[in-house]
Design an enzyme around this catalytic site. Structure first.
Site, PDB file in Angstrom:
ATOM      1  N   TYR A 163       0.848  -1.209   0.000  1.00  0.00           N
ATOM      2  CA  TYR A 163       0.000   0.000   0.000  1.00  0.00           C
ATOM      3  C   TYR A 163       0.879   1.252   0.000  1.00  0.00           C
ATOM      4  CZ  TYR A 163      -3.794   3.176   1.456  1.00  0.00           C
ATOM      5  OH  TYR A 163      -4.715   4.204   1.524  1.00  0.00           O
ATOM      6  N   ILE A 196      -9.110   8.536   7.842  1.00  0.00           N
ATOM      7  CA  ILE A 196     -10.469   8.958   7.524  1.00  0.00           C
ATOM      8  C   ILE A 196     -11.434   7.805   7.832  1.00  0.00           C
ATOM      9  CG2 ILE A 196     -11.982   9.918   5.734  1.00  0.00           C
ATOM     10  CD1 ILE A 196      -9.509  11.694   6.203  1.00  0.00           C
TER      11      ILE A 196
HETATM   12  P1  NAP Z   1     -13.506   2.560   0.602  1.00  0.00           P
HETATM   13  O1  NAP Z   1     -14.483   3.101   1.562  1.00  0.00           O
HETATM   14  O2  NAP Z   1     -13.018   1.170   0.751  1.00  0.00           O
HETATM   15  O3  NAP Z   1     -14.077   2.774  -0.895  1.00  0.00           O
HETATM   16  C1  NAP Z   1     -13.309   2.353  -1.971  1.00  0.00           C
HETATM   17  C2  NAP Z   1     -13.959   2.794  -3.256  1.00  0.00           C
HETATM   18  O4  NAP Z   1     -13.109   2.397  -4.356  1.00  0.00           O
HETATM   19  C3  NAP Z   1     -15.301   2.114  -3.512  1.00  0.00           C
HETATM   20  O5  NAP Z   1     -16.133   3.046  -4.162  1.00  0.00           O
HETATM   21  C4  NAP Z   1     -14.943   0.965  -4.428  1.00  0.00           C
HETATM   22  O6  NAP Z   1     -16.017   0.553  -5.282  1.00  0.00           O
HETATM   23  C5  NAP Z   1     -13.846   1.593  -5.255  1.00  0.00           C
HETATM   24  N1  NAP Z   1     -12.932   0.622  -5.879  1.00  0.00           N
HETATM   25  C6  NAP Z   1     -12.207  -0.354  -5.278  1.00  0.00           C
HETATM   26  N2  NAP Z   1     -11.494  -1.030  -6.192  1.00  0.00           N
HETATM   27  C7  NAP Z   1     -11.773  -0.474  -7.394  1.00  0.00           C
HETATM   28  C8  NAP Z   1     -11.369  -0.739  -8.721  1.00  0.00           C
HETATM   29  N3  NAP Z   1     -10.508  -1.733  -9.015  1.00  0.00           N
HETATM   30  N4  NAP Z   1     -11.869   0.024  -9.730  1.00  0.00           N
HETATM   31  C9  NAP Z   1     -12.750   1.022  -9.460  1.00  0.00           C
HETATM   32  N5  NAP Z   1     -13.174   1.321  -8.218  1.00  0.00           N
HETATM   33  C10 NAP Z   1     -12.691   0.576  -7.203  1.00  0.00           C
HETATM   34  O7  NAP Z   1     -12.153   3.455   0.598  1.00  0.00           O
HETATM   35  P2  NAP Z   1     -11.901   4.940   1.130  1.00  0.00           P
HETATM   36  O8  NAP Z   1     -11.451   4.857   2.526  1.00  0.00           O
HETATM   37  O9  NAP Z   1     -13.036   5.812   0.754  1.00  0.00           O
HETATM   38  O10 NAP Z   1     -10.617   5.322   0.269  1.00  0.00           O
HETATM   39  C11 NAP Z   1     -10.699   6.062  -0.939  1.00  0.00           C
HETATM   40  C12 NAP Z   1      -9.279   6.454  -1.345  1.00  0.00           C
HETATM   41  O11 NAP Z   1      -8.695   7.232  -0.303  1.00  0.00           O
HETATM   42  C13 NAP Z   1      -8.356   5.271  -1.560  1.00  0.00           C
HETATM   43  O12 NAP Z   1      -7.465   5.554  -2.630  1.00  0.00           O
HETATM   44  C14 NAP Z   1      -7.586   5.197  -0.265  1.00  0.00           C
HETATM   45  O13 NAP Z   1      -6.326   4.588  -0.422  1.00  0.00           O
HETATM   46  C15 NAP Z   1      -7.462   6.654   0.078  1.00  0.00           C
HETATM   47  N6  NAP Z   1      -7.227   6.930   1.481  1.00  0.00           N
HETATM   48  C16 NAP Z   1      -8.076   6.489   2.441  1.00  0.00           C
HETATM   49  C17 NAP Z   1      -7.786   6.783   3.779  1.00  0.00           C
HETATM   50  C18 NAP Z   1      -8.689   6.342   4.899  1.00  0.00           C
HETATM   51  O14 NAP Z   1      -8.273   6.487   6.059  1.00  0.00           O
HETATM   52  N7  NAP Z   1      -9.868   5.829   4.641  1.00  0.00           N
HETATM   53  C19 NAP Z   1      -6.649   7.520   4.101  1.00  0.00           C
HETATM   54  C20 NAP Z   1      -5.818   7.953   3.097  1.00  0.00           C
HETATM   55  C21 NAP Z   1      -6.112   7.660   1.789  1.00  0.00           C
HETATM   56  P3  NAP Z   1     -17.140  -0.546  -4.787  1.00  0.00           P
HETATM   57  O15 NAP Z   1     -18.110   0.212  -3.914  1.00  0.00           O
HETATM   58  O16 NAP Z   1     -17.768  -1.013  -6.055  1.00  0.00           O
HETATM   59  O17 NAP Z   1     -16.398  -1.602  -4.044  1.00  0.00           O
END
Ligand code: NAP
Length: 260
Positions: A163, A196
């Site tokens: 990651y 987040i």
């Molecule tokens: P999440 O709640 O797990 O949501 C992930 C999203 O990505 C969902 O809409 C999922 O679609 C979609 N997705 C997964 N694999 C995919 C693929 N191969 N092609 C297209 N869409 C795909 O994640 P999140 O926490 O919102 O994170 C969003 C972004 O922020 C990510 O890049 C993550 O690394 C980054 N981020 C998150 C955090 C945190 O603390 N949460 C911190 C820093 C950065 P489905 O609904 O269809 O599964």
């Protein structure tokens, strides 16, 4: 000409941070393409939110790690709306299992690099080419590209090296496309979230509750929310940072601060 409602593609717009970004962009006057991987119901619900806010929403299934799916996403967008003013590379995944880098396998590495890095890299390439053509045709002006990276771009977590490497790669992606696209009038930004509250962090909620609330992990002692990240995206999307490009915008409660 370049008037009318602007159009954004948000990858991974069906849940979490992406969902927050979609809703905020709709509130800021954008029509939005809500990309998702498998959760069609969630994507459609987000599109309903866009409509409630006076915009048009289109759910498009596409696995961003796949070449044909990325092409499909762009073609569907242009077919429905005829323009792309903003690309938000948000979709990303965590490793299915957190494993020590002395044990972690290639399968997880390939999966994370494919979705988190290769997908945004080539989707950005595809969309940037289209934006250049659309600018020349007078259909859009001042389009932008945003990458949602992570504090993992510079923070070493030895139980999810795959990651961290994928997110460090995104930081370079932003530098590269910033340098290449400035002459075309396309600004590129890295929005770098901290911890987040989403489905992604659900499995480690207790650990971060303790770190944030009791141990002072972040100067601002609360979880970040998708709306916090979305506000930074809206600032870019509504032209509030026109003379900044390649900029890293930390949305992390001050996590990046070194204190003594
Ligand atoms: P999440 O709640 O797990 O949501 C992930 C999203 O990505 C969902 O809409 C999922 O679609 C979609 N997705 C997964 N694999 C995919 C693929 N191969 N092609 C297209 N869409 C795909 O994640 P999140 O926490 O919102 O994170 C969003 C972004 O922020 C990510 O890049 C993550 O690394 C980054 N981020 C998150 C955090 C945190 O603390 N949460 C911190 C820093 C950065 P489905 O609904 O269809 O599964």
């Amino acid at each position: 000409m370049s008037g009318g409602r602007r159009v954004a593609i948000v990858t991974g717009g069906s849940r979490g941070i992406g969902r927050g970004i979609v809703v905020a962009l709709a509130g800021a006057g954008y029509d939005v393409v809500v990309n998702y991987a498998s959760n069609a119901d969630a994507a459609k619900a987000v599109c309903d939110n866009v409509v409630e806010l006076g915009g048009r929403g289109l759910a498009v299934q596409a696995d961003i790690s796949l070449t044909e799916d990325r092409q499909h996403l762009v073609e569907e967008t242009l077919g429905a709306f005829g323009r792309i003013d903003l690309l938000v590379n948000n979709a990303g995944v965590a490793p299915n299992v957190r494993a020590d880098i002395l044990d972690a396998g290639e399968e997880s590495f390939d999966r994370l690099i494919g979705i988190n890095l290769k997908g945004p890299y080539f989707l950005t390439q595809l969309v940037a080419r289209s934006m250049i053509d659309q600018i020349a045709a007078g259909r859009i002006a001042d389009p932008k590209i945003i990458v949602i990276s992570s504090i993992s771009a510079y923070t070493a977590s030895t139980n999810r090296g795959d990651y961290c490497v994928s997110k460090a790669g995104l930081a370079m992606l932003v530098k590269l496309f910033t340098a290449r696209l400035a002459e075309h009038g396309i600004n590129v930004y890295e929005v770098r979230p901290g911890v987040i509250e989403t489905d992604m962090t659900g499995p480690v909620k207790q650990k971060y509750d303790d770190l944030i609330l009791n141990q002072g992990l972040t100067p601002i002692r609360r979880w970040g929310q998708p709306s916090d990240v979305a506000k930074a995206v809206v600032a870019v999307a509504t032209d509030l940072l026109p003379f900044s490009t390649g900029q890293v915008i930390d949305v992390d409660g001050g996590f990046h601060l070194r204190t003594l």
